[in-house]
Design an enzyme around this catalytic site. Structure first.
Site, PDB file in Angstrom:
ATOM      1  N   ARG A 207      -0.740   2.242  13.299  1.00  0.00           N
ATOM      2  CA  ARG A 207      -1.545   1.043  12.557  1.00  0.00           C
ATOM      3  C   ARG A 207      -1.251   0.726  11.130  1.00  0.00           C
ATOM      4  O   ARG A 207      -1.578  -0.285  10.711  1.00  0.00           O
ATOM      5  CB  ARG A 207      -2.993   0.805  12.936  1.00  0.00           C
ATOM      6  CG  ARG A 207      -3.731   2.145  12.564  1.00  0.00           C
ATOM      7  CD  ARG A 207      -5.158   2.069  13.299  1.00  0.00           C
ATOM      8  NE  ARG A 207      -5.826   0.879  13.135  1.00  0.00           N
ATOM      9  CZ  ARG A 207      -7.032   0.978  12.391  1.00  0.00           C
ATOM     10  NH1 ARG A 207      -7.142   1.758  11.636  1.00  0.00           N
ATOM     11  NH2 ARG A 207      -7.801  -0.194  12.381  1.00  0.00           N
ATOM     12  N   HIS A 208      -0.423   1.646  10.414  1.00  0.00           N
ATOM     13  CA  HIS A 208      -0.472   1.452   8.914  1.00  0.00           C
ATOM     14  C   HIS A 208       1.083   1.242   8.666  1.00  0.00           C
ATOM     15  O   HIS A 208       1.893   1.651   9.033  1.00  0.00           O
ATOM     16  CB  HIS A 208      -0.859   2.641   8.181  1.00  0.00           C
ATOM     17  CG  HIS A 208      -2.367   2.826   8.427  1.00  0.00           C
ATOM     18  ND1 HIS A 208      -2.985   3.493   9.223  1.00  0.00           N
ATOM     19  CD2 HIS A 208      -3.378   2.424   7.420  1.00  0.00           C
ATOM     20  CE1 HIS A 208      -4.280   3.558   8.664  1.00  0.00           C
ATOM     21  NE2 HIS A 208      -4.531   3.046   7.817  1.00  0.00           N
TER      22      HIS A 208
ATOM     23  N   GLU B  36       0.383   4.153   0.618  1.00  0.00           N
ATOM     24  CA  GLU B  36      -0.447   5.178   1.394  1.00  0.00           C
ATOM     25  C   GLU B  36       0.569   5.986   2.178  1.00  0.00           C
ATOM     26  O   GLU B  36       1.312   5.574   2.677  1.00  0.00           O
ATOM     27  CB  GLU B  36      -1.417   4.516   2.338  1.00  0.00           C
ATOM     28  CG  GLU B  36      -2.833   4.353   1.851  1.00  0.00           C
ATOM     29  CD  GLU B  36      -3.672   3.280   2.595  1.00  0.00           C
ATOM     30  OE1 GLU B  36      -4.618   3.907   3.213  1.00  0.00           O
ATOM     31  OE2 GLU B  36      -3.320   2.372   2.823  1.00  0.00           O
TER      32      GLU B  36
ATOM     33  N   GLU C 178     -10.074  -2.223  13.635  1.00  0.00           N
ATOM     34  CA  GLU C 178     -10.497  -3.079  12.488  1.00  0.00           C
ATOM     35  C   GLU C 178      -9.282  -3.903  12.115  1.00  0.00           C
ATOM     36  O   GLU C 178      -8.033  -3.541  12.057  1.00  0.00           O
ATOM     37  CB  GLU C 178     -10.994  -1.944  11.283  1.00  0.00           C
ATOM     38  CG  GLU C 178     -11.247  -2.891  10.173  1.00  0.00           C
ATOM     39  CD  GLU C 178     -10.479  -2.949   9.059  1.00  0.00           C
ATOM     40  OE1 GLU C 178      -9.872  -1.712   8.635  1.00  0.00           O
ATOM     41  OE2 GLU C 178     -10.128  -4.028   8.737  1.00  0.00           O
TER      42      GLU C 178
ATOM     43  N   ARG D  27      -1.171  -6.564  12.553  1.00  0.00           N
ATOM     44  CA  ARG D  27      -2.252  -6.172  13.347  1.00  0.00           C
ATOM     45  C   ARG D  27      -2.837  -7.416  14.266  1.00  0.00           C
ATOM     46  O   ARG D  27      -3.075  -6.816  15.455  1.00  0.00           O
ATOM     47  CB  ARG D  27      -3.486  -5.604  12.399  1.00  0.00           C
ATOM     48  CG  ARG D  27      -3.155  -4.148  11.932  1.00  0.00           C
ATOM     49  CD  ARG D  27      -4.378  -3.532  11.610  1.00  0.00           C
ATOM     50  NE  ARG D  27      -4.180  -2.464  10.699  1.00  0.00           N
ATOM     51  CZ  ARG D  27      -5.096  -1.936  10.121  1.00  0.00           C
ATOM     52  NH1 ARG D  27      -6.239  -2.018   9.675  1.00  0.00           N
ATOM     53  NH2 ARG D  27      -4.527  -0.632   9.344  1.00  0.00           N
TER      54      ARG D  27
ATOM     55  N   SER E 189     -11.426  -7.276   6.905  1.00  0.00           N
ATOM     56  CA  SER E 189     -12.624  -6.652   6.061  1.00  0.00           C
ATOM     57  C   SER E 189     -12.884  -7.997   5.197  1.00  0.00           C
ATOM     58  O   SER E 189     -12.166  -8.593   4.814  1.00  0.00           O
ATOM     59  CB  SER E 189     -11.948  -5.809   5.159  1.00  0.00           C
ATOM     60  OG  SER E 189     -12.489  -4.406   5.724  1.00  0.00           O
TER      61      SER E 189
ATOM     62  N   ARG F 152       0.898  -0.949  -0.067  1.00  0.00           N
ATOM     63  CA  ARG F 152       0.124   0.197  -0.132  1.00  0.00           C
ATOM     64  C   ARG F 152       0.729   1.100  -0.067  1.00  0.00           C
ATOM     65  O   ARG F 152       1.724   1.647   1.066  1.00  0.00           O
ATOM     66  CB  ARG F 152      -0.882   0.007   1.312  1.00  0.00           C
ATOM     67  CG  ARG F 152      -1.829  -1.286   1.271  1.00  0.00           C
ATOM     68  CD  ARG F 152      -3.157  -1.214   0.628  1.00  0.00           C
ATOM     69  NE  ARG F 152      -3.633  -2.446   0.752  1.00  0.00           N
ATOM     70  CZ  ARG F 152      -4.397  -3.004   1.771  1.00  0.00           C
ATOM     71  NH1 ARG F 152      -4.898  -2.101   2.380  1.00  0.00           N
ATOM     72  NH2 ARG F 152      -4.964  -4.265   1.546  1.00  0.00           N
TER      73      ARG F 152
END
Lengths: 549, 549
Positions: free
Chosen positions: B329-330, B323, B472, B523, B475, B321
């Site tokens: 948490r990323h 991002e 979370e 996670r 998913s 990712r």
């Protein structure tokens, strides 16, 4: 079951049909376009068929109309939890005779016999079963229902409710030795009427094709590229179902063996700053403004994990090679099985692990994956791999001496080419009766910079390759754990040591002697099963030409 | 043992010392350069120490000179296979008292007591043992040998031969309840004398630091970034050894559970043509002249495997990712645990798998990884995770209603932000006594294009998220297996359907209804152990700033 037509499908049908008409009016239709159109037409047909069959009036005069039909879309949108239990096709045996069952599978073959009778062969993963429809008021089966069944396109997903029965004669066309007397049949999802490849064609062995050719019959031979273009169909062949189950088993056994030897499974980053092993075969990219590349192996990181105190580690993960190698054995992305371990005295400790590991894998496959191996064998016949209980080890010098005696001269400080490896494989098989062996003490010059030189002759190295059926599958070695020597060797091999400084510095904080190896998962499966192309053992292979699907 | 000085080390020492002198004569020395010099000096010192200690004349008057020393480089280049057996430090217990053992470990602490006595604490993975040297002719231990032991730098790799003994008083500083009376001690590899971080500092809990501060003592607090810069040392802390063993166990249990439920483990390509889920957060690169990107998830490929007839698949592999998320948490690269399965009727079948899987993982960790969890707890105290035997499921609407009642208004068709998720986690824990629950039936608009809409209201979707301790982690959803609807949804979500045409076409060849989920391995470990930063559970984390080591 609701009789409403699925709104999306109907809309799509209308719109596709419209597009098609517009396309056909055009004077310049390319081949590609024609194909596209054909697909659109198929889709339109499919949608309209669906719509038609869901019209309640079509079944108005059939008292058994509720026993068949296309399941409306909303039903497959998680509308209901009925508590019904589906039986696995693979679990249907003689003991189930007389029982009512519900099964789901793909309609692999549909054979109308008469207006009142038809066969549908349903497939679920590696198993198939024949479902028999005979119109009869007692069974609740109408001629309309038989017609519905025969109207199904091949590979459509179908639910069948019926009674298990024993056929009068043993079945040849299915894997299960029972039949299903159909009571209800519903289509869950229709395949387009004409698939780009036929599963029957894709499942055929070369021998069958040749036999038919000798009898004057021309059968379709599905090429490797076509298979890969339509991989979602190709993967359904029994051989492919078996190949990837074998692959999963190889990985399981690999992990199980390592865990039993106190290895810790790790995950190292694939996005890295330097190139992990030097050379040009590296994919480059921008990482938030910094130049980065994809790891060609977890080499440096698994070694750093050893420096980090983990003693023994293994990793299963993708490795990336930007090589322009268009061969039967190279991929641009493959699954690396890697291990690294402290050694107390000698890198033969690593060889011992390889010996134990692979003998365990081979045994496990032969003993516990008989069905899968037989299935592969039917399409791609092969001889079982010959291996010894205690794996043979030969020095590189012994290897080139054997080649020399057989008439092949090898540059003593060079590497073996593919041809020489193949030949050595044959010679070793003849002399020692094994197709799995370790060749060790390679010239230092042909090994990566982090390879430990031999104590008695720095022109040689504490390294090895492992061969299956004359092809290299494993490379391994003792590594250099002395930062000064590592820097020296990196520089000698043309690697800018500053790009891997954090790796080299890891060895100055107290580093245990260690060694390890790497092996390609796809190659293990390919060579164990004597398959002729590594693309057969990669789910969605990546080679210099292929990035899709 | 040979008394020759190792030629490489000696040469490096000479050359480094020379470089250092030259550097020091320069008038413009940067901070960085100073650091570099310090390192060089350390290396030089180390090498010269080594050389010195290997001078035979230094030991000429010591009759026990053969019982200690630095092992020459050639000995650790796989010269010998002695057949000696090393005992694991973790296996040393009272039952071994009186036995002669050989152990290898890192010298974690070295405590000189007098000229005639010293302690060396050796560490092997998560275990430590105290080794006692007392000069005595009977034991073959000279004062020179004691001096040699105390001259060792911390974290050097050391072999100790000795006799296991029971200490008079129970030991506090080591994990093993026995001592080793040293007979021989050899250094396998020396660490530089001053390490960039101290293992003792890196192993301390925040509570210890604060307690010391209250007592007026200032202890070193090693920051997260410094830890990662020197990860090869940081990983040696007991907590880190435990964290990555827990991580390995989570993956093992994940695999084991799936295999027991007839899932097949697959590996999908990470190099792909389109972007797997749309959006800008994708790493782009050139693939042999074609534009390519790194998979943001195995989503499309695991679905194609389902179309390929595998029924149930799982994958463990890296996901990427791009991002620019600098949060606790990323990560830009993490390990995805993914599963995809045919569903017969309802996506709750997927939720049931998640329920069974995670309850099995939690139980396994609590029952079989006690030592690891206690070890993590010592440095990072946490409460055991509260979970139910049967996992709680709430609808998204119920969730936002709970929040509303507690004073937090959520846009009903929007998504929960991190803060709302945290709050909902607290509310659910209070009301239902669990920190692990499933929230389902999310608004369609906040889910990826391939998510199946609800049958009764297309503004909602057959999807869910799963939370641990208010964050979370999973998913999942039923997927769209209807090519027309899939194309429509892709287009609505701004994705050019032509870039994923082979994916969409896969569903026209007969596609079973299916669903699945994805979870980040880091996670799961972070939240199970209530750690405050995902960088603690990634071996070599990648965030927007970090690409090294």
């Amino acid at each position: 079951m609701s009789s409403e037509p699925p709104p999306d499908a109907a809309a799509a049908a209308a719109s596709s049909a419209g597009d098609l008409a517009a396309d056909l009016s055009s004077a310049t239709i390319s081949k590609k376009q024609l194909k596209k159109d054909a697909r659109k037409a198929e889709k339109a047909e499919k949608a309209s068929q669906r719509q038609q069959q869901q019209q309640p009036q079509a079944d108005a005069d059939d008292p058994f109309a509720a026993n068949y039909g296309d399941v409306p879309v909303e039903e497959i949108q998680s509308k209901t939890i009925s508590g019904r239990v589906w039986t696995e096709v693979g679990g249907l045996d003689e003991a189930a005779a007389g029982r009512s069952v519900l099964i789901r599978g793909a309609a692999q073959a549909i054979r109308p016999v008469s207006k009142k009778m038809a066969f549908v062969v349903l497939r679920e993963s590696m198993s198939t079963v024949q479902c028999v429809l005979v119109a009869s008021a007692d069974a609740g089966v109408s001629t309309q229902m038989v017609r519905f069944a025969t109207s199904l396109s091949k590979e459509s997903i179908v639910d069948v409710e019926g009674v298990v029965s024993l056929p009068k004669e043993p079945l040849k066309a299915t894997t299960q030795q029972v039949e299903i007397q159909v009571r209800k049949i519903y289509c869950i999802n229709r395949a387009i009427p004409t698939l780009p490849i036929n599963l029957e064609d894709a499942s055929r062995s070369e021998a069958e094709i040749e036999k038919a050719e000798q009898a004057g019959e021309k059968l379709v031979r599905v090429g490797q590229d076509t298979r890969l273009n339509y991989r979602a169909i190709d993967l359904r062949t029994p051989a492919n179902q078996a190949i990837f189950r074998i692959q999963c088993q190889v990985e399981n056994k690999f992990r199980e063996y390592f865990l039993s030897k106190n290895f810790v499974g790790i995950h190292s980053p694939k996005l890295i700053a330097g190139s992990s092993e030097g050379g040009a075969a590296v994919f480059k990219l921008q990482y938030n403004g910094q130049p980065a590349c994809l790891a060609q192996s977890p080499q440096l990181y698994k070694q750093m994990a050893i420096c980090g105190g983990f003693e023994r580690v293994f990793e299963v993960g993708p490795v990336f090679r930007a090589e322009n190698s268009n061969t039967h054995r190279h991929l641009c992305e493959f699954v690396g099985l890697d291990a690294e371990m402290e050694i107390k005295e000698h890198y033969f400790e690593v060889c011992d692990i390889i010996d134990g590991l692979f003998v365990a894998i081979f045994k496990h496959l032969n003993e516990n994956c008989k069905k899968e191996l037989e299935t592969i064998n039917r399409q791609y016949p092969f001889e079982p791999l010959k291996y010894l209980e205690k794996t043979l080890k030969l020095t590189y010098e012994e290897g080139i001496q054997m080649l020399k005696e057989a008439g092949t001269e090898i540059e003593p400080m060079g590497d073996l080419n593919t041809e020489a490896e193949k030949k050595l494989g044959r010679l070793v098989k003849e002399k020692y009766g094994t197709e799995f062996f370790i060749l060790y003490r390679y010239p230092l010059a042909v090994r990566p910079f982090y390879t430990m030189p031999c104590y008695d002759n720095p022109a040689y190295s504490n390294s090895f390759d492992v061969f299956i059926r004359g092809e290299e599958i494993i490379s391994g070695a003792q590594r250099i754990h002395l930062p000064e020597l590592l820097t020296k060797r990196a520089t000698e091999c043309g690697i800018d040591a500053s790009t891997i400084s954090s790796y080299i510095e890891s060895f100055s904080y107290g580093a245990p002697p260690h060694g390890g190896f790497g092996v390609g998962l796809e190659r293990v499966v390919m060579l164990f099963c004597a398959l002729n192309n590594i693309r057969k053992t990669s789910l969605f292979p990546r080679d210099p030409q292929r990035l899709v699907p």
